[in-house]
Design a protein around this motif. Structure first.
Motif, PDB file in Angstrom:
ATOM      1  N   ILE A  72      51.062  99.972  88.943  1.00 37.89           N
ATOM      2  CA  ILE A  72      51.120 101.344  89.458  1.00 37.89           C
ATOM      3  C   ILE A  72      50.614 101.407  90.897  1.00 37.89           C
ATOM      4  N   ILE A  73      49.493 100.734  91.160  1.00 41.64           N
ATOM      5  CA  ILE A  73      48.915 100.765  92.505  1.00 41.64           C
ATOM      6  C   ILE A  73      49.851 100.112  93.523  1.00 41.64           C
ATOM      7  N   ASN A  74      50.479  98.993  93.144  1.00 43.30           N
ATOM      8  CA  ASN A  74      51.363  98.281  94.074  1.00 43.30           C
ATOM      9  C   ASN A  74      52.702  98.980  94.265  1.00 43.30           C
ATOM     10  N   ALA A 116      46.482 104.302  82.791  1.00 47.70           N
ATOM     11  CA  ALA A 116      46.599 102.982  82.154  1.00 47.70           C
ATOM     12  C   ALA A 116      45.687 102.888  80.939  1.00 47.70           C
ATOM     13  N   LEU A 117      44.500 103.492  81.025  1.00 41.63           N
ATOM     14  CA  LEU A 117      43.571 103.497  79.889  1.00 41.63           C
ATOM     15  C   LEU A 117      44.173 104.231  78.693  1.00 41.63           C
ATOM     16  N   SER A 118      44.761 105.397  78.953  1.00 39.24           N
ATOM     17  CA  SER A 118      45.395 106.164  77.873  1.00 39.24           C
ATOM     18  C   SER A 118      46.567 105.402  77.271  1.00 39.24           C
ATOM     19  N   LEU A 119      47.365 104.783  78.133  1.00 40.49           N
ATOM     20  CA  LEU A 119      48.503 103.991  77.660  1.00 40.49           C
ATOM     21  C   LEU A 119      48.031 102.840  76.786  1.00 40.49           C
ATOM     22  N   GLY A 120      46.976 102.170  77.217  1.00 39.55           N
ATOM     23  CA  GLY A 120      46.442 101.049  76.454  1.00 39.55           C
ATOM     24  C   GLY A 120      45.932 101.464  75.093  1.00 39.55           C
ATOM     25  N   ILE A 178      42.792  92.140  72.972  1.00 36.72           N
ATOM     26  CA  ILE A 178      43.121  91.290  74.125  1.00 36.72           C
ATOM     27  C   ILE A 178      44.461  91.694  74.722  1.00 36.72           C
ATOM     28  N   PHE A 179      45.446  91.927  73.849  1.00 34.37           N
ATOM     29  CA  PHE A 179      46.767  92.337  74.316  1.00 34.37           C
ATOM     30  C   PHE A 179      46.706  93.690  75.022  1.00 34.37           C
ATOM     31  N   GLU A 180      45.952  94.623  74.430  1.00 36.27           N
ATOM     32  CA  GLU A 180      45.837  95.972  75.017  1.00 36.27           C
ATOM     33  C   GLU A 180      45.189  95.941  76.393  1.00 36.27           C
ATOM     34  N   LYS A 181      44.153  95.144  76.551  1.00 31.75           N
ATOM     35  CA  LYS A 181      43.480  95.055  77.853  1.00 31.75           C
ATOM     36  C   LYS A 181      44.361  94.357  78.880  1.00 31.75           C
ATOM     37  N   THR A 182      45.152  93.399  78.433  1.00 33.99           N
ATOM     38  CA  THR A 182      46.092  92.737  79.338  1.00 33.99           C
ATOM     39  C   THR A 182      47.133  93.725  79.845  1.00 33.99           C
ATOM     40  N   VAL A 183      47.658  94.543  78.937  1.00 31.99           N
ATOM     41  CA  VAL A 183      48.635  95.569  79.317  1.00 31.99           C
ATOM     42  C   VAL A 183      48.002  96.586  80.255  1.00 31.99           C
ATOM     43  N   ARG A 184      46.757  96.976  79.962  1.00 28.49           N
ATOM     44  CA  ARG A 184      46.067  97.979  80.776  1.00 28.49           C
ATOM     45  C   ARG A 184      45.877  97.495  82.216  1.00 28.49           C
ATOM     46  N   ILE A 185      45.386  96.254  82.359  1.00 33.85           N
ATOM     47  CA  ILE A 185      45.156  95.703  83.703  1.00 33.85           C
ATOM     48  C   ILE A 185      46.473  95.541  84.454  1.00 33.85           C
ATOM     49  N   SER A 186      47.496  95.059  83.743  1.00 35.57           N
ATOM     50  CA  SER A 186      48.811  94.875  84.367  1.00 35.57           C
ATOM     51  C   SER A 186      49.389  96.209  84.813  1.00 35.57           C
TER      52      SER A 186
END
Length: 327
Positions: free
Chosen positions: A51-53, A70-74, A38-46
């Motif tokens: 990055i996009i913004n 972001a996927l690799s980072l997560g 859950i934490f990893e997916k939260t970080v990935r989406i954030s």
């Protein structure tokens, strides 16, 4: 190309994380990997949103690269947290005096014996699934539909409707994660009463979830189509695909039970039988004009029933499971 380079490191960390997750699942410590996920997916989406913004990405190629980054980072963060949790958890357990573990070659051989059939099963399932994806459009063209109509029907039924009716499958998957080590433990300790009771319970739960989901999909297919995809043309596909859910959910559970009983070789054999059967049925039925795309739903029901029959045959060889109509 750059996107593939960015995501390449994630493959290594996904494999390593899976090993560590296996440790926690086997130790019945499922909360740890669940919280980390859950934490990893939260970080990935954030990270993706940030990055996009921040970089004001408008180009689709750069946006995809940002998502992969972001996927690799997560995955890296997930591995680090899992490793820290593993070291902390494993330090609690001490080996008893005089305990001798198996040598590395024997451990590798033990893992290989279990994992090889599952690996082959995954490769064959992917290959047969690819063949099915290539065959269905051609069979729909044979029925008289245009190429665009064929792809549209496949998308509506095979992607949208199936995804909606299989949404509760996450419950079955989560249950299987806990079920497999529990069955293995009961089998190793020869606690057949607990083993049979657990098998009976999970099959009943799977059947109830399948029946409940089927009735919901049959009752409000229009609402479900609008809720998930904002489309009003999915009702007939949702209704038809929902008819197979009680069988499909139970079939999925029986494969997990076989895995917990150490029947990896039989899982491979049964999966091949079911996959080939599915391919043949889809080839025949999707080429019939009056059936067309609904052949996928019919094949799903028939193969699910086949899976239940051949899997239960193997399960009953290991333990006795009796069901009463009053239960």
């Amino acid at each position: 190309t750059f996107s593939l380079m960015i995501i390449s490191p994630a493959i290594i960390f996904v494999a390593l994380s899976s090993i560590l997750k296996g440790y926690f699942y086997a130790a019945s410590k499922v909360t740890t990997p669940a919280v980390i996920d859950i934490f990893e997916k939260t970080v990935r989406i954030s990270a993706v949103i940030a990055i996009i913004n921040i970089l004001v990405l408008k180009d689709i190629q750069k946006t995809v690269t940002a998502v992969y980054a972001a996927l690799s980072l997560g995955e890296i963060i997930s591995f680090i947290l899992l490793y820290i949790s593993y070291k902390k958890q494993s330090s609690i357990y001490k080996s008893p005096p005089g305990f001798k573990s198996e040598n590395k070659i024997q451990l590798f051989f033990n893992i290989f014996i279990v994992s090889f059939p599952l690996c082959v099963n995954a490769f064959l399932s992917t290959a047969i699934g690819t063949a099915s994806t290539l065959i269905i459009p051609e069979r729909l063209l044979h029925c008289g539909f245009s190429h665009a109509e064929s792809l549209s029907m496949i998308g509506k039924f095979g992607s949208m409707a199936i995804n909606i009716v299989l949404f509760p499958m996450v419950i079955i998957t989560s249950m299987s994660i806990v079920l497999i080590p529990d069955l293995s433990q009961n089998l190793a300790s020869r606690n057949f009463y607990s083993l049979e009771k657990r098998i009976k319970s999970v099959i009943k739960i799977s059947l109830l979830i399948g029946i409940s989901t089927m009735f919901i999909c049959l009752s409000i297919p229009y609402n479900l189509g609008m809720l998930f995809y904002k489309r009003n043309d999915l009702s007939e596909y949702i209704r038809f695909s929902a008819l197979s859910l009680p069988f499909l959910y139970v079939a999925s559970t029986t494969f997990s039970i076989l895995s917990g009983l150490g029947k990896q070789k039989q899982i491979l054999i049964n999966s091949i039988i079911v996959s080939v059967e599915e391919l043949i049925i889809q080839y025949i039925l999707t080429g019939i004009p009056k059936i067309n795309i609904f052949g996928i739903g019919i094949s799903l029901m028939i193969t699910s029933i086949t899976s239940i029959i051949i899997n239960m045959k193997e399960i009953l060889k290991k333990c006795y499971v009796h069901f009463s109509v009053y239960e």
